[in-house]
Design a protein around this motif. Structure first.
Motif: not given
Length: 252
Positions: A14-41
């Motif tokens: 859900f954190r990933i989905l909410e960030m995708l909505k907030e950013l209106d789309g994003a790649g793995v690296t940006e999501l990982a950086t924004r959420l402080d989650i490993p890129k593999s996760t």
């Protein structure tokens, strides 16, 4: 009291989905950086969401998919109050020429169920399904004014009184005074408290116990929404629409 147990992996989704909505789309690296989650996760969650058709991918960019629209429409269409309120919302927009809205409360936030645009309506950021804080909208204040005091306190404890503009009410005592005034006159006014320059008149829709189940409003630019037109003409139209919705709810 036993605490509810949550699933970490689901919360990450859900954190990933909410960030995708907030950013209106994003790649793995940006999501990982924004959420402080490993890129593999992040990648594994996105692959799973895409496989189940909840996100789409264009190049390296992921976006929230349309399947969520299906869920939202299903939820809205099963609500009796939506079918009852929609004609009144459309009638308000046609009669005033402005933007009219219908809001309900869920999880301490207001959710727009429907909107209608008159021929003079301004374009704002709201849309069906959008959630907003209650304290900074006319619709939300109209509902808070007709909720049990304990429920209002619970909502404020959870959601706070975030300032959105210079006119947002950010003090509890001031808000409680405003809610008392709303109960006395029958409608709420938003003086640009969420969007500067936009004024709103809203009336609560209550059940037989006088508890709010929704609210209806008319919004427009402050240059048009003022004086007698605001305090008398539009407020009477909005309260009349709310009354019709209440009557139809009671007899449906």
């Amino acid at each position: 009291m036993k605490r509810d147990v949550t699933v970490d992996a689901t919360e990450t989704t859900f954190r990933i989905l909410e960030m995708l909505k907030e950013l209106d789309g994003a790649g793995v690296t940006e999501l990982a950086t924004r959420l402080d989650i490993p890129k593999s996760t992040v990648h594994n969650h996105l692959v799973t969401l895409r496989k189940n058709e909840y996100v789409v991918k264009h190049g390296t960019t992921y976006r929230v998919g349309l399947q969520f629209l299906e869920f939202g429409e299903h939820t809205r269409n099963r609500m009796k109050i939506y079918d009852i309120a929609r004609p009144e919302v459309e009638g308000l927009a046609e009669e005033t020429g402005e933007l009219s809205n219908f809001l309900v409360e869920e999880h301490g936030l207001g959710a727009y169920l429907c909107r209608a645009r008159g021929d003079r309506a301004v374009r704002v950021d709201t849309y069906a399904g959008m959630r907003v804080h209650l304290h900074c909208t006319g619709l939300g204040k109209a509902m808070l004014a007709h909720m049990p005091e304990a429920r209002v306190s619970e909502i404020l404890d959870r959601r706070g009184l975030e300032p959105r503009t210079e006119t947002t009410i950010t003090d509890r005592d001031t808000l409680y005074e405003a809610l008392a005034a709303i109960r006395e006159r029958g409608y709420a006014i938003d003086h640009g408290e969420r969007l500067s320059g936009l004024r709103c008149v809203a009336a609560p829709i209550t059940d037989d116990a006088d508890n709010a189940v929704g609210a209806v409003s008319v919004s427009g630019p402050s240059s048009r929404m003022k004086g007698e037109q605001l305090e008398k003409d539009i407020s009477e139209l909005v309260m009349s629409a709310a009354n019709v919705i209440e009557l139809n709810m009671s007899h449906s």
